[in-house]
Design a protein around this motif. Structure first.
Motif, PDB file in Angstrom:
ATOM      1  N   ILE A  55       0.846  -1.197   0.000  1.00 23.04           N
ATOM      2  CA  ILE A  55       0.000   0.000   0.000  1.00 23.04           C
ATOM      3  C   ILE A  55       0.879   1.244   0.000  1.00 23.04           C
ATOM      4  O   ILE A  55       0.750   2.126  -0.849  1.00 23.04           O
ATOM      5  N   TYR A  56       1.810   1.299   0.948  1.00 26.20           N
ATOM      6  CA  TYR A  56       2.618   2.508   1.143  1.00 26.20           C
ATOM      7  C   TYR A  56       3.981   2.380   0.465  1.00 26.20           C
ATOM      8  O   TYR A  56       4.736   1.449   0.758  1.00 26.20           O
ATOM      9  N   ASN A  57       4.306   3.318  -0.422  1.00 29.66           N
ATOM     10  CA  ASN A  57       5.663   3.350  -0.974  1.00 29.66           C
ATOM     11  C   ASN A  57       6.576   4.237  -0.142  1.00 29.66           C
ATOM     12  O   ASN A  57       7.799   4.132  -0.216  1.00 29.66           O
ATOM     13  N   ILE A  58       5.999   5.151   0.644  1.00 29.00           N
ATOM     14  CA  ILE A  58       6.753   5.882   1.669  1.00 29.00           C
ATOM     15  C   ILE A  58       5.896   5.917   2.924  1.00 29.00           C
ATOM     16  O   ILE A  58       4.675   5.729   2.870  1.00 29.00           O
ATOM     17  N   CYS A  59       6.529   6.159   4.063  1.00 26.84           N
ATOM     18  CA  CYS A  59       5.776   6.344   5.309  1.00 26.84           C
ATOM     19  C   CYS A  59       5.275   7.782   5.365  1.00 26.84           C
ATOM     20  O   CYS A  59       5.959   8.702   4.928  1.00 26.84           O
ATOM     21  N   TRP A  60       4.103   7.969   5.939  1.00 25.79           N
ATOM     22  CA  TRP A  60       3.498   9.300   5.975  1.00 25.79           C
ATOM     23  C   TRP A  60       3.662   9.985   7.329  1.00 25.79           C
ATOM     24  O   TRP A  60       3.188  11.098   7.525  1.00 25.79           O
ATOM     25  N   VAL A  65       9.622  13.732  14.601  1.00 24.45           N
ATOM     26  CA  VAL A  65       8.797  13.792  15.813  1.00 24.45           C
ATOM     27  C   VAL A  65       9.105  12.596  16.696  1.00 24.45           C
ATOM     28  O   VAL A  65       9.284  12.735  17.913  1.00 24.45           O
ATOM     29  N   ASP A  66       9.188  11.397  16.089  1.00 20.41           N
ATOM     30  CA  ASP A  66       9.507  10.183  16.859  1.00 20.41           C
ATOM     31  C   ASP A  66      10.868  10.297  17.530  1.00 20.41           C
ATOM     32  O   ASP A  66      11.028   9.972  18.717  1.00 20.41           O
ATOM     33  N   VAL A  67      11.849  10.731  16.758  1.00 15.89           N
ATOM     34  CA  VAL A  67      13.221  10.807  17.281  1.00 15.89           C
ATOM     35  C   VAL A  67      13.293  11.777  18.457  1.00 15.89           C
ATOM     36  O   VAL A  67      13.973  11.524  19.463  1.00 15.89           O
ATOM     37  N   GLU A  68      12.570  12.872  18.358  1.00 18.24           N
ATOM     38  CA  GLU A  68      12.567  13.853  19.445  1.00 18.24           C
ATOM     39  C   GLU A  68      11.944  13.271  20.712  1.00 18.24           C
ATOM     40  O   GLU A  68      12.432  13.502  21.819  1.00 18.24           O
ATOM     41  N   ILE A  69      10.871  12.509  20.543  1.00 18.87           N
ATOM     42  CA  ILE A  69      10.170  11.949  21.704  1.00 18.87           C
ATOM     43  C   ILE A  69      10.887  10.719  22.267  1.00 18.87           C
ATOM     44  O   ILE A  69      11.030  10.564  23.484  1.00 18.87           O
ATOM     45  N   LEU A  70      11.354   9.834  21.382  1.00 14.31           N
ATOM     46  CA  LEU A  70      11.936   8.563  21.829  1.00 14.31           C
ATOM     47  C   LEU A  70      13.313   8.720  22.453  1.00 14.31           C
ATOM     48  O   LEU A  70      13.717   7.917  23.298  1.00 14.31           O
ATOM     49  N   LYS A  71      14.061   9.738  21.998  1.00  9.76           N
ATOM     50  CA  LYS A  71      15.438   9.940  22.505  1.00  9.76           C
ATOM     51  C   LYS A  71      16.209   8.609  22.487  1.00  9.76           C
ATOM     52  O   LYS A  71      16.615   8.075  23.522  1.00  9.76           O
ATOM     53  N   ILE A  72      16.387   8.089  21.297  1.00  9.86           N
ATOM     54  CA  ILE A  72      16.979   6.761  21.083  1.00  9.86           C
ATOM     55  C   ILE A  72      18.411   6.687  21.607  1.00  9.86           C
ATOM     56  O   ILE A  72      19.244   7.553  21.318  1.00  9.86           O
ATOM     57  N   GLN A  73      18.685   5.615  22.362  1.00  7.83           N
ATOM     58  CA  GLN A  73      20.002   5.383  22.962  1.00  7.83           C
ATOM     59  C   GLN A  73      20.644   4.123  22.363  1.00  7.83           C
ATOM     60  O   GLN A  73      19.939   3.263  21.803  1.00  7.83           O
ATOM     61  N   PRO A  74      21.968   3.956  22.493  1.00 10.38           N
ATOM     62  CA  PRO A  74      22.663   2.795  21.911  1.00 10.38           C
ATOM     63  C   PRO A  74      22.178   1.442  22.426  1.00 10.38           C
ATOM     64  O   PRO A  74      22.329   0.431  21.747  1.00 10.38           O
ATOM     65  N   ASN A  75      21.587   1.407  23.626  1.00  7.90           N
ATOM     66  CA  ASN A  75      21.119   0.120  24.171  1.00  7.90           C
ATOM     67  C   ASN A  75      19.634  -0.123  23.924  1.00  7.90           C
ATOM     68  O   ASN A  75      19.065  -1.094  24.429  1.00  7.90           O
ATOM     69  N   ASP A  76      19.002   0.709  23.125  1.00  5.94           N
ATOM     70  CA  ASP A  76      17.564   0.562  22.874  1.00  5.94           C
ATOM     71  C   ASP A  76      17.276  -0.579  21.900  1.00  5.94           C
ATOM     72  O   ASP A  76      17.984  -0.762  20.900  1.00  5.94           O
ATOM     73  N   VAL A  77      16.209  -1.322  22.207  1.00  2.00           N
ATOM     74  CA  VAL A  77      15.646  -2.320  21.294  1.00  2.00           C
ATOM     75  C   VAL A  77      14.227  -1.835  20.988  1.00  2.00           C
ATOM     76  O   VAL A  77      13.380  -1.781  21.876  1.00  2.00           O
ATOM     77  N   ILE A  78      13.987  -1.469  19.736  1.00  2.00           N
ATOM     78  CA  ILE A  78      12.757  -0.774  19.360  1.00  2.00           C
ATOM     79  C   ILE A  78      11.852  -1.681  18.527  1.00  2.00           C
ATOM     80  O   ILE A  78      12.331  -2.418  17.663  1.00  2.00           O
ATOM     81  N   PHE A  79      10.561  -1.594  18.791  1.00  2.66           N
ATOM     82  CA  PHE A  79       9.578  -2.303  17.982  1.00  2.66           C
ATOM     83  C   PHE A  79       8.686  -1.298  17.276  1.00  2.66           C
ATOM     84  O   PHE A  79       8.266  -0.302  17.859  1.00  2.66           O
ATOM     85  N   ARG A  80       8.371  -1.606  16.013  1.00  2.00           N
ATOM     86  CA  ARG A  80       7.467  -0.738  15.255  1.00  2.00           C
ATOM     87  C   ARG A  80       6.839  -1.528  14.112  1.00  2.00           C
ATOM     88  O   ARG A  80       7.445  -2.459  13.585  1.00  2.00           O
ATOM     89  N   ILE A  81       5.629  -1.145  13.728  1.00  2.00           N
ATOM     90  CA  ILE A  81       5.014  -1.695  12.524  1.00  2.00           C
ATOM     91  C   ILE A  81       5.792  -1.167  11.328  1.00  2.00           C
ATOM     92  O   ILE A  81       6.164   0.012  11.284  1.00  2.00           O
ATOM     93  N   CYS A  82       6.030  -2.012  10.333  1.00  2.00           N
ATOM     94  CA  CYS A  82       6.976  -1.684   9.266  1.00  2.00           C
ATOM     95  C   CYS A  82       6.482  -0.601   8.313  1.00  2.00           C
ATOM     96  O   CYS A  82       7.151   0.394   8.106  1.00  2.00           O
ATOM     97  N   SER A  83       5.313  -0.806   7.692  1.00  2.00           N
ATOM     98  CA  SER A  83       4.849   0.070   6.607  1.00  2.00           C
ATOM     99  C   SER A  83       5.914   0.075   5.511  1.00  2.00           C
ATOM    100  O   SER A  83       6.420  -0.984   5.153  1.00  2.00           O
ATOM    101  N   ALA A  84       6.318   1.237   5.008  1.00  2.00           N
ATOM    102  CA  ALA A  84       7.333   1.281   3.943  1.00  2.00           C
ATOM    103  C   ALA A  84       8.751   1.207   4.486  1.00  2.00           C
ATOM    104  O   ALA A  84       9.712   1.106   3.716  1.00  2.00           O
ATOM    105  N   GLY A  85       8.891   1.276   5.817  1.00  2.00           N
ATOM    106  CA  GLY A  85      10.201   1.116   6.431  1.00  2.00           C
ATOM    107  C   GLY A  85      11.019   2.385   6.591  1.00  2.00           C
ATOM    108  O   GLY A  85      12.089   2.357   7.201  1.00  2.00           O
TER     109      GLY A  85
END
Length: 340
Positions: A55-60, A65-85
């Motif tokens: 369905i999706y050729n790009i994510c919408w 916004v995610d990066v600002e909220i999640l504040k991703i660290q080197p030890n993070d293991v993240i789960f997400r629905i794929c969509s276009a990736g």
């Protein structure tokens, strides 16, 4: 009697002014209504699409916004629905330990796998990466495909073999059901509405121009109220469970359109809409981070952090160890769950 009927039909068609735009609007409207009735009585549109393509050729969603909220660290293991990736590719630039994705649509995962296997190709250059996903260059796509084809899973390789050249030759932005909607449905819709997007683009998507032509926004909202919930929604991957009462109000669409098109930075930063209008990313300053040269090596360097599953969210959770994830992004997955 038959002769009289035939003459009446011939007279009717002779009287139609096929040079008039109004005539064609009526013809297209009637055709769309008939097609909609046939489609809805024959099969579920989303299931039909999912069984044949992505369905999706790009994510919408905006990964910033995610990066600002999640504040991703080197030890993070993240789960997400794929969509276009695209979103999880952006996460990878931040350098988490692992990213796990799942999707019910196998073809979304074929698209995601293509991107990941290309990034893992030790010979991939930034110019090749941009040519494929930024410029939709079929020659480069085929060249890189031949080089890394053997690394793809059997099913993904079989699916992409007859499609790789055609997908990029016909422009990647036109692929998938969202690409079909952008190529066919949206231009027809803009014509019916009278939204002169070409005139707007020629001003560099000027804030002043769209403000002076706000009546186009109002007309668009009026038409979306009538066409989106039942006709356009399946192509955008919006399930029936997600169509709430607000989708049947003009105010709902006008509010969304105002937030999008009245943004003074629309032409400079909103690469999502420009991707479809320009059939790719024509400007390297208005594109995802994943296509910017300064982030390419980080993206490639962390391309091995991904794990993907053709499964539901619950099935994926049952496959991994308890408490495996430090951060999860579930999107609107509850809208896809059965009511029972």
């Amino acid at each position: 009697m038959l002769e009289t009927f035939t003459e009446a039909v011939a007279s009717f068609f002779t009287s139609i002014d096929f040079e008039s735009p109004t005539t064609w609007i009526v013809i297209i409207g009637i055709s769309a209504f008939i097609l909609y009735k046939v489609v809805m009585s024959s099969f579920d549109m989303i299931d039909y699409i999912v069984n044949r393509t992505y369905i999706y050729n790009i994510c919408w969603e905006d990964p910033a916004v995610d990066v600002e909220i999640l504040k991703i660290q080197p030890n993070d293991v993240i789960f997400r629905i794929c969509s276009a990736g695209d979103i999880v590719l952006d996460y990878a630039i931040e350098g988490p330990q692992k990213i796990v994705v799942c999707d019910l649509n196998q073809h979304q995962l074929f698209l995601f796998e293509l991107k990941i296997r290309m990034l893992r190709d030790p010979h991939l250059t930034y110019d090749e990466w941009w040519a494929i996903w930024g410029s939709s260059d079929p020659t480069t796509a085929v060249k890189v495909w031949k080089r890394m084809r053997h690394t793809m899973s059997g099913e993904a390789r079989k699916w992409w073999d007859p499609r790789i050249e055609r997908t990029f030759r016909k422009k990647f932005a036109n692929s998938g059901s969202s690409g079909f909607a952008a190529r066919v449905v949206v231009p027809w819709f803009m014509y019916v509405v009278g939204f002169d997007i070409k005139a707007w683009s020629e001003t560099g998507f000027s804030h002043e121009w769209i403000t002076n032509n706000y009546h186009m926004v109002e007309r668009t909202a009026w038409w979306l109220r009538r066409l989106f919930p039942r006709i356009i929604a399946p192509f955008a991957g919006v399930p029936s469970n997600q169509i709430g009462p607000e989708f049947f109000t003009i105010e709902f669409y006008e509010r969304i359109l105002r937030e999008i098109v009245l943004d003074p930075d629309f032409g400079r930063h909103n690469y999502f809409y420009r991707f479809y209008y320009e059939k790719g990313y024509k400007d390297k300053t208005c594109c995802p981070r994943t296509l910017q040269k300064q982030h390419f090596e980080k993206l490639r360097g962390n391309a091995h952090c991904f794990e993907w599953h053709h499964a539901t969210v619950q099935e994926t959770m049952e496959r991994v160890q308890p408490h495996s994830f430090t951060k999860l992004v579930l999107l609107d997955h509850m809208d896809w769950m059965p009511n029972e």
